[in-house]
Design a protein around this motif. Sequence first.
Motif, PDB file in Angstrom:
ATOM      1  N   TYR A   1       0.877  -1.164   0.000  1.00  9.14           N
ATOM      2  CA  TYR A   1       0.000   0.000   0.000  1.00  9.14           C
ATOM      3  C   TYR A   1       0.914   1.213   0.000  1.00  9.14           C
ATOM      4  O   TYR A   1       1.949   1.190   0.677  1.00  9.14           O
ATOM      5  CB  TYR A   1      -0.854   0.016   1.266  1.00  9.14           C
TER       6      TYR A   1
ATOM      7  N   GLN B   1      -5.594   1.605   6.077  1.00 13.01           N
ATOM      8  CA  GLN B   1      -6.844   2.082   6.694  1.00 13.01           C
ATOM      9  C   GLN B   1      -7.071   3.564   6.479  1.00 13.01           C
ATOM     10  O   GLN B   1      -8.127   4.073   6.816  1.00 13.01           O
ATOM     11  CB  GLN B   1      -6.867   1.859   8.210  1.00 13.01           C
TER      12      GLN B   1
ATOM     13  N   HIS C   1      -1.899  -1.856  -3.760  1.00  9.54           N
ATOM     14  CA  HIS C   1      -3.272  -2.056  -3.291  1.00  9.54           C
ATOM     15  C   HIS C   1      -3.814  -0.732  -2.764  1.00  9.54           C
ATOM     16  O   HIS C   1      -3.186  -0.094  -1.921  1.00  9.54           O
ATOM     17  CB  HIS C   1      -3.274  -3.124  -2.179  1.00  9.54           C
TER      18      HIS C   1
ATOM     19  N   TYR D   1      -8.594   0.385   1.926  1.00 14.91           N
ATOM     20  CA  TYR D   1      -9.939  -0.210   1.992  1.00 14.91           C
ATOM     21  C   TYR D   1     -11.025   0.848   2.088  1.00 14.91           C
ATOM     22  O   TYR D   1     -12.181   0.569   1.795  1.00 14.91           O
ATOM     23  CB  TYR D   1     -10.138  -1.080   3.245  1.00 14.91           C
TER      24      TYR D   1
ATOM     25  N   ASN E   1     -14.575   4.190  -1.225  1.00 14.42           N
ATOM     26  CA  ASN E   1     -15.762   3.412  -1.577  1.00 14.42           C
ATOM     27  C   ASN E   1     -16.485   4.054  -2.754  1.00 14.42           C
ATOM     28  O   ASN E   1     -17.162   5.069  -2.613  1.00 14.42           O
ATOM     29  CB  ASN E   1     -16.701   3.331  -0.362  1.00 14.42           C
TER      30      ASN E   1
ATOM     31  N   HIS F   1     -10.798  -2.758  -3.921  1.00 18.15           N
ATOM     32  CA  HIS F   1     -12.050  -3.400  -3.494  1.00 18.15           C
ATOM     33  C   HIS F   1     -13.176  -2.611  -4.152  1.00 18.15           C
ATOM     34  O   HIS F   1     -13.222  -1.375  -4.000  1.00 18.15           O
ATOM     35  CB  HIS F   1     -12.182  -3.362  -1.978  1.00 18.15           C
TER      36      HIS F   1
ATOM     37  N   MET G   1     -14.642 -10.346  -3.814  1.00 18.50           N
ATOM     38  CA  MET G   1     -14.886 -10.109  -2.389  1.00 18.50           C
ATOM     39  C   MET G   1     -15.652 -11.255  -1.721  1.00 18.50           C
ATOM     40  O   MET G   1     -16.307 -12.055  -2.382  1.00 18.50           O
ATOM     41  CB  MET G   1     -15.641  -8.787  -2.213  1.00 18.50           C
TER      42      MET G   1
ATOM     43  N   GLU H   1     -20.918  -5.723   0.653  1.00 18.87           N
ATOM     44  CA  GLU H   1     -19.831  -5.697  -0.320  1.00 18.87           C
ATOM     45  C   GLU H   1     -20.305  -6.037  -1.729  1.00 18.87           C
ATOM     46  O   GLU H   1     -21.011  -7.027  -1.939  1.00 18.87           O
ATOM     47  CB  GLU H   1     -18.785  -6.758   0.070  1.00 18.87           C
TER      48      GLU H   1
END
Length: 303
Positions: free
Chosen positions: A33, A38, A70, A73, A76, A111, A148, A154
């Motif tokens: 990352y 986070q 990556h 998370y 969104n 994600h 996922m 999700e």
Amino acid sequence: MLILGSHVHFNQEQLLGSVKEALSYNANTFMFYTGAPQNTVRKPINDNLSLEALKLMKENNIDLKNIICHAPYIVNLANKNDLSKWNFSIDFIKNELSRCENLGITKLVLHPGSAVKITKKEGLDNIIDGLNIILNKNSSVKILLETMAGKGNECGSTLDELKYILDNIKEKNNIGICLDTCHLNDSGIEISHFDDYLKEFDQKIGIDKIYCIHINDSKNIIASHKDRHENIGLGTIGFENLLNVIYHKKLENIPKILETPYIGKTNLDKERLYPPYKFEIEMIKNKKYDSNLLDKVRDFYKN
Ligand code: FE
Ligand code: FE
Ligand code: ZN
């Protein structure tokens, strides 16, 4: 050739530190990352460290095209309820793509997102809108949507959802898929019948869309929708089934990345101190399960 590595840190020494860590595990690839997973606090890339990293990679035959980045998370794309947050996610991922581009990295795992207080369909449409804003055909970086577990709301836990997203992306060359064996198991796919899954994947999406595979065992039973990773061979998927994925002929040149949990000083220890990757990689290369895995890791790192 087996292209195998793990998740590694990206801290003061940035990419140079990541390469050194990967080499300490005898890996020939790695995933990182560009800051804490986070949060979205990111430091500028230091070009001198990057150049040193590239030199060290070259000396050790690590190919930059196999390195994976990556995204955090917390971005969104599925949720537009708060437009300013959605726009922030878009800007953040765009910046992440240019950080990758600066480093010469061509694959960013993302994600897809979580459809909070909206329908799955709305969530998927928001993801498509977002990706169509983000993806740029002049970019050399691909976004890889991760399969996922289907925890909570999700999106992207079934082939049909992933297919729906991919079918609606304009820049098809800039999008791909990252499989995650723990997530697949938890979403309801039998890794013991992986060929059936691959066949369906090929029919719906195309195997050529797979650019990365996360190799994790799972703490939970199939279709649990939990997403808790376990060390290789110690979970419900098992060593042989994971080996079958890792050494699958159709997935030969795809980077495989371990994201298994760190190990505590004792089995009950909550403080997870020791990376298992050196020994998991050894086990995978030997194609032989080692029931002393945890003790070996503890012995190696304890001093
Ligand atoms: Fe992930
Ligand atoms: Fe993963
Ligand atoms: Zn996971």
